[in-house]
Design a protein around this motif. Structure first.
Motif, mmCIF file in Angstrom:
data_model
loop_
_atom_site.group_PDB
_atom_site.id
_atom_site.type_symbol
_atom_site.label_atom_id
_atom_site.label_comp_id
_atom_site.label_asym_id
_atom_site.label_seq_id
_atom_site.Cartn_x
_atom_site.Cartn_y
_atom_site.Cartn_z
ATOM 1 N N GLU A 32 0.829 -1.200 0.000
ATOM 2 C CA GLU A 32 0.000 0.000 0.000
ATOM 3 C C GLU A 32 0.869 1.258 0.000
ATOM 4 O O GLU A 32 0.565 2.240 -0.702
ATOM 5 N N LEU A 33 1.957 1.244 0.767
ATOM 6 C CA LEU A 33 2.866 2.393 0.784
ATOM 7 C C LEU A 33 3.522 2.604 -0.574
ATOM 8 O O LEU A 33 3.676 3.746 -1.027
ATOM 9 N N GLU A 34 3.925 1.516 -1.228
ATOM 10 C CA GLU A 34 4.527 1.631 -2.551
ATOM 11 C C GLU A 34 3.516 2.184 -3.558
ATOM 12 O O GLU A 34 3.871 3.016 -4.413
ATOM 13 N N ARG A 35 2.261 1.722 -3.467
ATOM 14 C CA ARG A 35 1.223 2.230 -4.377
ATOM 15 C C ARG A 35 0.976 3.723 -4.140
ATOM 16 O O ARG A 35 0.883 4.510 -5.083
ATOM 17 N N ARG A 36 0.905 4.103 -2.860
ATOM 18 C CA ARG A 36 0.732 5.521 -2.543
ATOM 19 C C ARG A 36 1.896 6.352 -3.063
ATOM 20 O O ARG A 36 1.713 7.460 -3.577
ATOM 21 N N LYS A 37 3.091 5.812 -2.927
ATOM 22 C CA LYS A 37 4.283 6.536 -3.374
ATOM 23 C C LYS A 37 4.214 6.816 -4.876
ATOM 24 O O LYS A 37 4.501 7.935 -5.323
ATOM 25 N N ARG A 38 3.804 5.824 -5.649
ATOM 26 C CA ARG A 38 3.695 6.021 -7.103
ATOM 27 C C ARG A 38 2.616 7.052 -7.439
ATOM 28 O O ARG A 38 2.818 7.908 -8.308
ATOM 29 N N GLU A 39 1.477 6.961 -6.743
ATOM 30 C CA GLU A 39 0.400 7.917 -6.998
ATOM 31 C C GLU A 39 0.814 9.330 -6.626
ATOM 32 O O GLU A 39 0.520 10.287 -7.356
ATOM 33 N N LEU A 40 1.485 9.491 -5.496
ATOM 34 C CA LEU A 40 1.907 10.818 -5.066
ATOM 35 C C LEU A 40 2.956 11.399 -6.007
ATOM 36 O O LEU A 40 2.950 12.609 -6.267
ATOM 37 N N GLN A 41 3.847 10.563 -6.517
ATOM 38 C CA GLN A 41 4.826 11.046 -7.484
ATOM 39 C C GLN A 41 4.141 11.537 -8.751
ATOM 40 O O GLN A 41 4.520 12.580 -9.317
ATOM 41 N N ARG A 42 3.105 10.796 -9.191
ATOM 42 C CA ARG A 42 2.352 11.237 -10.382
ATOM 43 C C ARG A 42 1.607 12.539 -10.092
ATOM 44 O O ARG A 42 1.606 13.453 -10.919
ATOM 45 N N GLU A 43 0.986 12.642 -8.910
ATOM 46 C CA GLU A 43 0.289 13.872 -8.551
ATOM 47 C C GLU A 43 1.252 15.049 -8.472
ATOM 48 O O GLU A 43 0.908 16.169 -8.868
ATOM 49 N N MET A 44 2.454 14.814 -7.951
ATOM 50 C CA MET A 44 3.436 15.886 -7.852
ATOM 51 C C MET A 44 3.859 16.372 -9.239
ATOM 52 O O MET A 44 4.010 17.583 -9.473
ATOM 53 N N GLU A 45 4.048 15.451 -10.168
ATOM 54 C CA GLU A 45 4.393 15.845 -11.536
ATOM 55 C C GLU A 45 3.285 16.699 -12.154
ATOM 56 O O GLU A 45 3.549 17.707 -12.811
ATOM 57 N N GLU A 46 2.026 16.300 -11.921
ATOM 58 C CA GLU A 46 0.905 17.078 -12.438
ATOM 59 C C GLU A 46 0.847 18.453 -11.790
ATOM 60 O O GLU A 46 0.617 19.464 -12.467
ATOM 61 N N ALA A 47 1.046 18.502 -10.463
ATOM 62 C CA ALA A 47 0.995 19.779 -9.750
ATOM 63 C C ALA A 47 2.090 20.729 -10.234
ATOM 64 O O ALA A 47 1.853 21.932 -10.428
ATOM 65 N N GLN A 48 3.293 20.204 -10.446
ATOM 66 C CA GLN A 48 4.386 21.043 -10.926
ATOM 67 C C GLN A 48 4.117 21.537 -12.341
ATOM 68 O O GLN A 48 4.414 22.691 -12.680
ATOM 69 N N SER A 49 3.538 20.675 -13.174
ATOM 70 C CA SER A 49 3.217 21.066 -14.545
ATOM 71 C C SER A 49 2.188 22.192 -14.568
ATOM 72 O O SER A 49 2.343 23.188 -15.290
ATOM 73 N N LEU A 50 1.118 22.059 -13.759
ATOM 74 C CA LEU A 50 0.087 23.100 -13.719
ATOM 75 C C LEU A 50 0.633 24.391 -13.124
ATOM 76 O O LEU A 50 0.264 25.490 -13.555
ATOM 77 N N LEU A 51 1.512 24.282 -12.124
ATOM 78 C CA LEU A 51 2.104 25.480 -11.533
ATOM 79 C C LEU A 51 2.967 26.214 -12.552
ATOM 80 O O LEU A 51 2.950 27.451 -12.614
ATOM 81 N N ARG A 52 3.704 25.471 -13.364
ATOM 82 C CA ARG A 52 4.513 26.110 -14.405
ATOM 83 C C ARG A 52 3.622 26.874 -15.386
ATOM 84 O O ARG A 52 3.983 27.961 -15.854
ATOM 85 N N GLU A 53 2.451 26.295 -15.706
ATOM 86 C CA GLU A 53 1.535 26.977 -16.618
ATOM 87 C C GLU A 53 1.010 28.277 -16.013
ATOM 88 O O GLU A 53 0.910 29.297 -16.700
ATOM 89 N N THR A 54 0.653 28.233 -14.718
ATOM 90 C CA THR A 54 0.114 29.445 -14.091
ATOM 91 C C THR A 54 1.173 30.539 -13.965
ATOM 92 O O THR A 54 0.838 31.729 -13.921
#
Length: 468
Positions: A32-54
């Motif tokens: 479960e921790l490994e799955r969360r880690k992968r999801e959070l890494q994907r969310e972080m990439e999305e958050a950084q991408s949207l922040l760069r756009e703003t």
């Protein structure tokens, strides 16, 4: 009373161990921790991408502030996940230490026992002593047993030597595993420290954006007022479209009911005509045959009036939007997926929840949304969150297109579609692309709002769509 005092230490021990037991039950698994880690890494990439756009805009915006808060939230969850991973590693290290100590004790015991065997073997090392031990038996059977004993003794000594070698190998592997776990913990701790340092930078950046936005607070309030007026236009148009949809469904249901009533009336008249013709034929036959006239003809069976359609009652109260069994089943399926409906975008973040949302950093800023607003890349695909049929597609000046999908008595409205790829009457499935997200100049990202209606009543979309 004396017996009760005996149980007091036991009860105290149980109360002391209870929190640890509850924590162990609530602790997530390594998978479960490994799955969360992968999801959070994907969310972080999305958050950084949207922040760069703003950040591409010339001045700070509420969208940039939301993107920063989202990034901070994701990073905080990453740190919590890392800490839970460290707890797991600490548990593995403690377990490995216990195993190493147990193996060391076992190895010492085996070595001591083997040393005693070697000493005994050295004392009786001559073959004459062994032969004397065998042939000094009182009987032949006892001599055989003594020989077997010597043979088993040699085998036991060999097994002890093998056990020592095997235990040494296990100990070596455990020590290597312990070193690996300590190295992993060191790497994870370093990662956690780096994430905390980055989190502090993100918070400082957010504070800088908040300070600049507070200097433009009056301008932001004016923008929010304009947004409220635009939202009212959107809601008026959507409610009008839903009222038309309900009215069309009502007229269709009334027309179908009238058609059934007319068909039933025509059937009744046809049967009545048949009965009259039968009576006339019987009277004519009696007139032409006086003998047969003495015997009255049997009366024709009475015409059974068809039961009115309105008397049929369904299993539950349905409205005009659930006139067909298929529509009623679709409503039930939609209700069954409450809280589990997917996001309409492949990647992105929620930039606005349903209802009033007070800005956590600016007290005077409060936004109110009629649905959930999703931020994604500009021109990103927008997907249907549930199967249904496209009811209407219409444009609202300044807000892009609205795609209205009907699910029995429910509607999902997708506000802010740039290029609709569906038309009224089309059947859509869950996850099917229905258009692309419209770009918001202030946010510098693609945004789409999803609203949920039950008939003409607006629903809280937060309780329908699955939130991360």
């Amino acid at each position: 009373m004396v017996q009760l005092k005996k149980f007091i230490p036991v009860l105290l021990m149980a109360f002391m161990l209870l929190p640890a037991l509850l924590q162990a039950q609530n602790q997530p698994s390594r998978e479960e921790l490994e799955r969360r880690k992968r999801e959070l890494q994907r969310e972080m990439e999305e958050a950084q991408s949207l922040l760069r756009e703003t950040k591409k805009t010339s001045k700070e915006s509420l969208g940039q502030l939301r993107a920063l808060r989202n990034k901070i939230d994701v990073r905080s969850r990453m740190i919590r996940n890392i800490n839970e991973e460290i707890n797991f590693i600490n548990g593995d290290i403690n377990s490995a230490l216990r195993d190493v100590k147990t193996l060391e004790r076992d190895l010492d015991t085996l070595k001591q026992q083997y040393a005693q065997l070697i000493v005994a073997a050295y004392k009786n090392r001559s073959s004459y002593a062994m032969l004397n031990f065998v042939f000094s038996a009182d009987s032949f059977n006892e001599a055989i047993r003594r020989y077997q004993y010597l043979k088993q003794y040699r085998e036991f000594r060999k097994r002890q030597a093998d056990n020592i070698i095997e235990t040494q190998g296990q100990l070596k592997a455990k020590v290597k595993n312990l070193e690996d776990q300590r190295m992993k913990r060191s790497t994870t701790l370093k990662s956690e420290q780096e994430e905390r340092a980055t989190l502090e930078k993100d918070r400082k950046e957010k504070d800088e954006v908040v300070a600049k936005l507070k200097g433009r607070e009056k301008e932001l309030l004016q923008d929010i007022d304009q947004k409220k007026k635009a939202q009212k236009k959107v809601q008026d148009a959507i409610r009008l479209a839903i009222r038309k949809e309900i009215e069309d469904a009502r007229k269709k249901a009334e027309a179908e009911a009238l058609a059934k009533k007319r068909a039933a009336e025509a059937e009744r008249k046809r049967r009545e005509e048949e009965r009259k013709r039968a009576l006339a034929a019987a009277a004519e036959a009696a007139k032409n045959n006086p003998t047969a006239a003495a015997t009255p003809p049997p009366a024709p069976p009475p015409v059974k009036e068809p039961e009115p359609v309105a008397a049929e009652k369904p299993a539950r109260v349905l409205n005009v939007l659930e006139a067909s069994p298929e529509a009623a089943a679709l409503s039930d399926n939609f209700e069954a997926n409450r809280g589990r409906l997917p996001w309409p975008v492949e990647s992105g973040m929620i930039v606005g929840y349903f209802g009033k949302q007070k800005n956590a950093d600016m007290e005077r800023i409060t936004e109110e949304n009629d649905g959930i607003i999703f931020g994604t890349r500009k021109g990103g695909a927008v997907k249907a969150i549930f199967e249904g049929s496209v009811s209407r597609v219409f444009s609202i000046p300044g807000a892009g297109f609205v795609v209205m999908v009907k699910h029995g008595q429910y509607f999902t409205n997708y506000v802010g579609i740039q290029s609709p790829s569906v038309r009224p009457g089309d059947k859509v499935r869950t996850g099917q692309v229905i258009g692309s997200a419209r770009s918001n100049e202030d946010e510098s990202m693609g945004v789409v709002e999803v609203q949920v209606y039950k008939g003409g009543a607006l629903q809280n979309a937060n309780s329908w769509i699955k939130l991360r």
